[in-house]
Design an enzyme around this catalytic site. Structure first.
Site, PDB file in Angstrom:
ATOM      1  N   ASP A  13      38.818  53.844  35.678  1.00 58.42           N
ATOM      2  CA  ASP A  13      39.533  52.616  36.021  1.00 58.42           C
ATOM      3  C   ASP A  13      39.464  51.739  34.770  1.00 58.42           C
ATOM      4  O   ASP A  13      38.403  51.235  34.423  1.00 58.42           O
ATOM      5  CB  ASP A  13      38.822  51.947  37.207  1.00 58.42           C
ATOM      6  CG  ASP A  13      39.404  50.586  37.548  1.00 58.42           C
ATOM      7  OD1 ASP A  13      40.258  50.088  36.786  1.00 58.42           O
ATOM      8  OD2 ASP A  13      38.980  50.015  38.579  1.00 58.42           O
ATOM      9  N   TYR A 235      26.534  47.073  40.433  1.00 56.30           N
ATOM     10  CA  TYR A 235      27.799  47.623  40.900  1.00 56.30           C
ATOM     11  C   TYR A 235      28.901  47.186  39.949  1.00 56.30           C
ATOM     12  O   TYR A 235      29.149  46.003  39.786  1.00 56.30           O
ATOM     13  CB  TYR A 235      28.124  47.153  42.323  1.00 56.30           C
ATOM     14  CG  TYR A 235      29.470  47.661  42.790  1.00 56.30           C
ATOM     15  CD1 TYR A 235      29.648  49.013  43.091  1.00 56.30           C
ATOM     16  CD2 TYR A 235      30.569  46.818  42.897  1.00 56.30           C
ATOM     17  CE1 TYR A 235      30.866  49.501  43.482  1.00 56.30           C
ATOM     18  CE2 TYR A 235      31.805  47.302  43.288  1.00 56.30           C
ATOM     19  CZ  TYR A 235      31.945  48.650  43.586  1.00 56.30           C
ATOM     20  OH  TYR A 235      33.173  49.121  43.962  1.00 56.30           O
ATOM     21  N   LYS A 238      32.759  51.285  40.065  1.00 59.11           N
ATOM     22  CA  LYS A 238      33.098  52.709  39.970  1.00 59.11           C
ATOM     23  C   LYS A 238      33.049  53.312  41.364  1.00 59.11           C
ATOM     24  O   LYS A 238      31.985  53.479  41.944  1.00 59.11           O
ATOM     25  CB  LYS A 238      32.119  53.424  39.056  1.00 59.11           C
ATOM     26  CG  LYS A 238      32.433  54.890  38.893  1.00 59.11           C
ATOM     27  CD  LYS A 238      33.059  55.151  37.558  1.00 59.11           C
ATOM     28  CE  LYS A 238      33.720  56.501  37.499  1.00 59.11           C
ATOM     29  NZ  LYS A 238      35.141  56.426  37.379  1.00 59.11           N
TER      30      LYS A 238
HETATM   31  C1  F6R Z   1      36.560  47.483  42.861  1.00 64.60           C
HETATM   32  C2  F6R Z   1      36.796  47.179  44.231  1.00 64.60           C
HETATM   33  C3  F6R Z   1      37.072  45.816  44.727  1.00 64.60           C
HETATM   34  C4  F6R Z   1      36.251  44.711  44.099  1.00 64.60           C
HETATM   35  C5  F6R Z   1      36.621  43.350  44.701  1.00 64.60           C
HETATM   36  C6  F6R Z   1      35.932  42.191  44.021  1.00 64.60           C
HETATM   37  O1  F6R Z   1      36.823  48.837  42.619  1.00 64.60           O
HETATM   38  O2  F6R Z   1      36.818  48.061  44.982  1.00 64.60           O
HETATM   39  O3  F6R Z   1      36.924  45.795  46.125  1.00 64.60           O
HETATM   40  O4  F6R Z   1      34.886  44.959  44.228  1.00 64.60           O
HETATM   41  O5  F6R Z   1      38.014  43.135  44.611  1.00 64.60           O
HETATM   42  O6  F6R Z   1      36.214  42.251  42.668  1.00 64.60           O
HETATM   43  P1  F6R Z   1      35.763  41.139  41.615  1.00 64.60           P
HETATM   44  O7  F6R Z   1      34.287  40.982  41.756  1.00 64.60           O
HETATM   45  O8  F6R Z   1      36.173  41.746  40.301  1.00 64.60           O
HETATM   46  O9  F6R Z   1      36.535  39.909  41.937  1.00 64.60           O
HETATM   47 MG    MG Z   2      38.223  49.190  40.924  1.00 63.71          MG
HETATM   48 MG    MG Z   3      38.727  52.607  41.757  1.00 62.04          MG
END
Ligand code: F6R
Ligand code: MG
Ligand code: MG
Length: 372
Positions: A13, A235, A238
């Site tokens: 990603d 986290y 990934k």
């Molecule tokens: C990432 C994922 C998303 C993020 C969520 C919060 O692969 O699955 O669910 O964890 O959108 O993202 P942030 O912390 O970047 O705002």
């Molecule tokens: Mg992602």
């Molecule tokens: Mg992904």
């Protein structure tokens, strides 16, 4: 001696639009051009296909260089770097996310991208299935691989085909301790389930047909078991495991392997890598998870591998007979969502260790008073 064929699936990603939904078209094109000009045209690989599942770009490459080949890994790494640079210019979300290191150092393992590789002696005809998930972790493959290779209620061949009736052995990995144990089935089914039923800790890594064949002939399935949170200490999003399965002629049939995904079983991942939800098998076209950043998804790419070349992919979960699975998944998703921040929708505290939750709990610690 027969020349071995290797199928390498490497994914990452490196940026998406909007948020964590899907890579931008230009990124995929750039990545594809790179693999073609630096890999195929230079004779490093025999063939390749680029795909995307959710916010991840992946490449299926066939070649004769074996597993863990530095040049193959470097080829994919450089492609991801180019796509990430493009994503950075557009300020796409999470640009460069899965490239944890500044420079390539011999193998993409531990550097961010996911990798599943299988080296084998091609049979008379070799059906190879590649599965790619988004918004879940590697243990998502444990239940379907158990069903496909060890459950006679799923796989008729275990009962009907004397070649398959010899059974299969599983490499089960302890994700935290980085240890592995080989379990021979059907003899050890019960104790294997005692391990792999704990999906937060154990995951199936490889499957082999029983007998005395070398690994290059007995290998049936392999899963990318990298858990980036364990590498990065937190986290980092990934959540996109991949797997490769060989089918037919004594191994489970294509349809028996696919049948193992018909439940739409519950997996960990989804929003913020912190929730349980159903793993929905979808067509390539529907691999864009948006509801609550999900629910978790899986696509299946069906190939024939011959003389190192790839024929396909066929979009394996496009079949309307999986509609009933998708409907069930949405009912389960709806039910689990109604729990909001409560378990079992949200993961238990131990599995939240690498998320942002401990920071919230830390703040409350000084206010906790002994109850008298
Ligand atoms: C990432 C994922 C998303 C993020 C969520 C919060 O692969 O699955 O669910 O964890 O959108 O993202 P942030 O912390 O970047 O705002
Ligand atoms: Mg992602
Ligand atoms: Mg992904």
């Amino acid at each position: 001696m027969a020349k071995n064929t290797t199928v390498s699936v490497i994914n990452a990603d490196v940026g998406s639009c909007p948020g964590h939904v899907a890579p931008e078209k230009g990124m995929i094109e750039l990545f594809e051009k790179h693999i073609e000009s630096e890999g195929l045209k230079k004779g490093l690989i025999e063939d390749f296909r680029v795909y995307n599942c959710g916010d991840d770009i992946g490449v299926v490459m066939s070649h004769f260089r074996g597993k863990d080949d530095e040049k193959i890994h470097h080829l994919a790494w450089d492609g991801f770097v180019k796509a990430a640079d493009y994503a950075k210019k557009l300020k796409l979300y999470g640009a460069g996310q899965d490239l944890l290191k500044d420079a390539f150092s011999g193998n993409v393992k531990g550097m961010g991208p996911g990798v599943a590789e299988m080296e084998f002696v091609e049979r008379k005809s070799d059906p190879v299935l590649v599965f790619a998930c988004d918004k879940t972790d590697p243990a998502a493959f444990s239940l379907p691989l158990y069903k496909a290779f060890a459950d006679p209620f799923n796989t008729a061949g275990l009962v009907i085909d004397p070649k398959a009736a010899v059974g299969f052995s599983f490499d089960v990995m302890n994700i935290y301790e980085n240890t592995v144990v080989r379990m021979k089935c059907p003899d050890e089914i019960y104790s294997m389930l005692a391990l792999i039923g704990s999906t937060g800790k154990y995951a199936v890594k490889n499957v082999f047909i029983n007998g005395n064949l070398p690994e290059t002939e007995s290998i049936c399935a392999t899963v990318c078991t990298e858990k980036l949170s364990l590498i990065a200490g937190q986290y980092v999003g990934k959540d996109d495991p991949v797997a490769i399965c060989r089918a037919q002629s004594g191994f489970p049939a294509v349809g028996e392997i696919l049948e193992a995904f018909a439940l739409g079983h519950t997996v960990a991942g989804w929003m913020r890598g912190s929730h349980r939800g159903p793993l929905m098998p979808v067509s390539f076209e529907d691999a864009t998870p948006t509801r609550f950043d999900g629910p978790p998804r899986i696509i299946g790419l069906g190939f024939q591998v011959g003389n190192g070349k790839l024929v396909g992919p066929v979009d394996l979960f496009k079949d309307p007979s999986f509609n009933i699975t998708r409907e069930r998944c949405m009912k389960v998703a709806e039910y689990l969502r109604a729990h909001g921040p409560f378990e079992p929708h949200r993961l238990g505290e131990d599995e939240m260790e690498y998320t942002t939750l401990p920071k919230v709990l830390e703040k409350l610690k000084p206010r906790m008073k002994k109850l008298v």
